[in-house]
Enzyme design. Structure first.
Site, PDB file in Angstrom:
ATOM      1  N   ASN A   9     -23.451  -6.231 -33.693  1.00 30.60           N
ATOM      2  CA  ASN A   9     -24.584  -5.328 -33.496  1.00 30.60           C
ATOM      3  C   ASN A   9     -24.151  -3.919 -33.890  1.00 30.60           C
ATOM      4  O   ASN A   9     -23.450  -3.249 -33.139  1.00 30.60           O
ATOM      5  CB  ASN A   9     -25.023  -5.388 -32.024  1.00 30.60           C
ATOM      6  CG  ASN A   9     -26.121  -4.402 -31.709  1.00 30.60           C
ATOM      7  OD1 ASN A   9     -26.721  -3.804 -32.604  1.00 30.60           O
ATOM      8  ND2 ASN A   9     -26.395  -4.203 -30.428  1.00 30.60           N
ATOM      9  N   LYS A  11     -25.833  -1.283 -34.187  1.00 33.33           N
ATOM     10  CA  LYS A  11     -26.614  -0.214 -33.530  1.00 33.33           C
ATOM     11  C   LYS A  11     -27.023   0.842 -34.570  1.00 33.33           C
ATOM     12  O   LYS A  11     -27.285   0.491 -35.707  1.00 33.33           O
ATOM     13  CB  LYS A  11     -25.818   0.369 -32.367  1.00 33.33           C
ATOM     14  CG  LYS A  11     -25.338  -0.737 -31.406  1.00 33.33           C
ATOM     15  CD  LYS A  11     -24.843  -0.230 -30.098  1.00 33.33           C
ATOM     16  CE  LYS A  11     -24.436  -1.421 -29.235  1.00 33.33           C
ATOM     17  NZ  LYS A  11     -24.033  -1.039 -27.891  1.00 33.33           N
ATOM     18  N   HIS A  99     -32.481  -5.590 -25.892  1.00 34.84           N
ATOM     19  CA  HIS A  99     -31.155  -5.003 -25.655  1.00 34.84           C
ATOM     20  C   HIS A  99     -31.295  -3.944 -24.554  1.00 34.84           C
ATOM     21  O   HIS A  99     -32.309  -3.244 -24.492  1.00 34.84           O
ATOM     22  CB  HIS A  99     -30.614  -4.379 -26.946  1.00 34.84           C
ATOM     23  CG  HIS A  99     -29.182  -3.969 -26.819  1.00 34.84           C
ATOM     24  ND1 HIS A  99     -28.811  -2.810 -26.181  1.00 34.84           N
ATOM     25  CD2 HIS A  99     -28.034  -4.579 -27.201  1.00 34.84           C
ATOM     26  CE1 HIS A  99     -27.482  -2.719 -26.186  1.00 34.84           C
ATOM     27  NE2 HIS A  99     -26.990  -3.785 -26.809  1.00 34.84           N
ATOM     28  N   GLU A 101     -30.167  -1.089 -24.242  1.00 29.52           N
ATOM     29  CA  GLU A 101     -30.429   0.266 -24.727  1.00 29.52           C
ATOM     30  C   GLU A 101     -31.915   0.461 -25.015  1.00 29.52           C
ATOM     31  O   GLU A 101     -32.471   1.549 -24.830  1.00 29.52           O
ATOM     32  CB  GLU A 101     -29.562   0.548 -25.962  1.00 29.52           C
ATOM     33  CG  GLU A 101     -28.113   0.782 -25.554  1.00 29.52           C
ATOM     34  CD  GLU A 101     -27.079   0.435 -26.595  1.00 29.52           C
ATOM     35  OE1 GLU A 101     -27.417   0.284 -27.785  1.00 29.52           O
ATOM     36  OE2 GLU A 101     -25.898   0.292 -26.209  1.00 29.52           O
ATOM     37  N   GLU A 170     -25.250  -9.395 -21.217  1.00 29.77           N
ATOM     38  CA  GLU A 170     -24.582  -8.115 -21.433  1.00 29.77           C
ATOM     39  C   GLU A 170     -24.733  -7.240 -20.188  1.00 29.77           C
ATOM     40  O   GLU A 170     -25.734  -6.515 -20.054  1.00 29.77           O
ATOM     41  CB  GLU A 170     -25.204  -7.387 -22.623  1.00 29.77           C
ATOM     42  CG  GLU A 170     -25.095  -8.150 -23.931  1.00 29.77           C
ATOM     43  CD  GLU A 170     -25.112  -7.206 -25.125  1.00 29.77           C
ATOM     44  OE1 GLU A 170     -24.137  -7.205 -25.866  1.00 29.77           O
ATOM     45  OE2 GLU A 170     -26.091  -6.460 -25.277  1.00 29.77           O
ATOM     46  N   GLY A 176     -20.068  -0.660 -24.122  1.00 27.68           N
ATOM     47  CA  GLY A 176     -19.545   0.582 -24.684  1.00 27.68           C
ATOM     48  C   GLY A 176     -18.672   1.374 -23.737  1.00 27.68           C
ATOM     49  O   GLY A 176     -18.371   2.539 -23.986  1.00 27.68           O
ATOM     50  N   SER A 212     -18.039  -4.542 -24.462  1.00 31.03           N
ATOM     51  CA  SER A 212     -16.637  -4.167 -24.696  1.00 31.03           C
ATOM     52  C   SER A 212     -15.753  -5.344 -25.116  1.00 31.03           C
ATOM     53  O   SER A 212     -14.595  -5.433 -24.719  1.00 31.03           O
ATOM     54  CB  SER A 212     -16.053  -3.456 -23.464  1.00 31.03           C
ATOM     55  OG  SER A 212     -16.775  -2.259 -23.212  1.00 31.03           O
ATOM     56  N   GLY A 233     -20.588  -4.895 -30.149  1.00 32.60           N
ATOM     57  CA  GLY A 233     -21.049  -3.589 -30.597  1.00 32.60           C
ATOM     58  C   GLY A 233     -19.954  -2.848 -31.350  1.00 32.60           C
ATOM     59  O   GLY A 233     -19.681  -3.111 -32.523  1.00 32.60           O
TER      60      GLY A 233
HETATM   61  P1  PGA Z   1     -20.083  -2.927 -27.100  1.00 36.19           P
HETATM   62  O1  PGA Z   1     -21.663  -3.210 -27.257  1.00 36.19           O
HETATM   63  O2  PGA Z   1     -19.374  -4.126 -27.697  1.00 36.19           O
HETATM   64  O3  PGA Z   1     -19.838  -1.664 -27.859  1.00 36.19           O
HETATM   65  O4  PGA Z   1     -19.805  -2.801 -25.643  1.00 36.19           O
HETATM   66  C1  PGA Z   1     -22.186  -4.484 -27.069  1.00 36.19           C
HETATM   67  C2  PGA Z   1     -23.689  -4.450 -27.256  1.00 36.19           C
HETATM   68  O5  PGA Z   1     -24.340  -3.504 -26.814  1.00 36.19           O
HETATM   69  O6  PGA Z   1     -24.281  -5.371 -27.856  1.00 36.19           O
END
Ligand code: PGA
Length: 257
Positions: A9, A11, A99, A101, A170, A176, A212, A233
């Protein structure tokens, strides 16, 4: 045996030139060291999609392309939105829906997640439904009922599309932050999610983990966390780390199912 799935992803990162470059690198890496037990996908920003699908077609790479979001409407006066049909025409095969976000920053509530899942599935694409609790919910030990509720809300009545739905667990506190959930926490949640999915009529959906994930923890999470792959991510933006996660998943995703 079904395969695992690893989705990068991206983003809101990488313009179309950078996206082409990363796609070429990932395709070359997987051509030199192919994987048999993992399906691989990347989810670039909308404006990169055409470039990425073109590169993958030219390279004949078996990497799928996902979108990060889509409108729940078919067409019309929805400024700034993109439809399922538009994505399909570009060679996109799946869409990340809900997601965290989008849920937290863009007010995507459960009703909109559910209608978007329906639009994706009825439009002939696969849905990657994201679920996961925040830290307050986890500390109150309400995470299992919270995530079960998200699944029920998004997936009730669409079990006929069971094979076209992937769930990504998630936990918001792990996205993140560098704070990965433990394999024990992930394994417990995988059981909760699979039980809830079965009760909703979804028996063949893959369940991924995201939050992460990196080259160092991916193997252990596959082996001990009971996952069918990852939604990645930050670590998906570099060929080395994304490739290492894909290969760790390929090495560790044994005869699970
Ligand atoms: P991250 O994001 O691997 O940077 O923690 C995962 C995601 O939001 O899909």
């Amino acid at each position: 045996m079904s395969k695992a799935l690893v989705i990068g992803n991206w983003k809101m990162n990488l313009d179309y030139v950078e996206a082409v470059h990363l796609t070429q690198q990932i395709a070359a890496l997987l051509a030199s060291r192919p994987v048999e037990r993992v399906d691989v996908a990347v989810a670039p920003p909308f404006v990169d999609l055409r470039s990425v699908t073109s590169v993958l077609e030219a390279e004949r790479a078996s990497i799928a392309v996902a979108a990060q979001h889509v409108s729940d409407r078919d067409n019309g006066a929805f400024t700034g939105e993109v439809s399922v049909a538009m994505l399909k025409r570009l060679g996109v095969s799946s869409v990340i829906v809900g997601h965290s976000e989008r849920r937290t920053m863009y007010h995507m509530d459960d009703a909109l997640v559910a209608s978007t899942v329906r639009a994706v599935l009825r439009g002939g694409l696969d849905a990657v439904l994201c679920v996961g609790e925040d830290l307050v919910t986890r500390e109150a030990e309400d995470h299992e009922s919270f995530v079960s509720g998200q699944l029920t809300s998004a997936l009730t009545g669409v079990e006929e599309f069971s094979e076209h739905v992937t769930v990504a667990y998630e936990p918001i506190w792990a996205i993140g932050t560098g704070m990965t959930a433990t394999s024990t926490q992930i394994d417990a949640m995988m059981t909760t999610i699979r039980t809830q999915l079965a009760s909703l009529g979804f028996v063949s959906s893959r369940v991924l983990y995201g939050g992460s994930v990196n080259a160092d923890n991916a193997g252990e999470i596959v082996t001990e966390g009971g996952v069918d792959g990852f939604l990645v991510g930050g670590a998906s933006l570099k060929t080395e780390s994304f490739g290492a996660i894909v290969h760790a998943c390929n090495d560790c995703y044994a005869e699970r199912r």
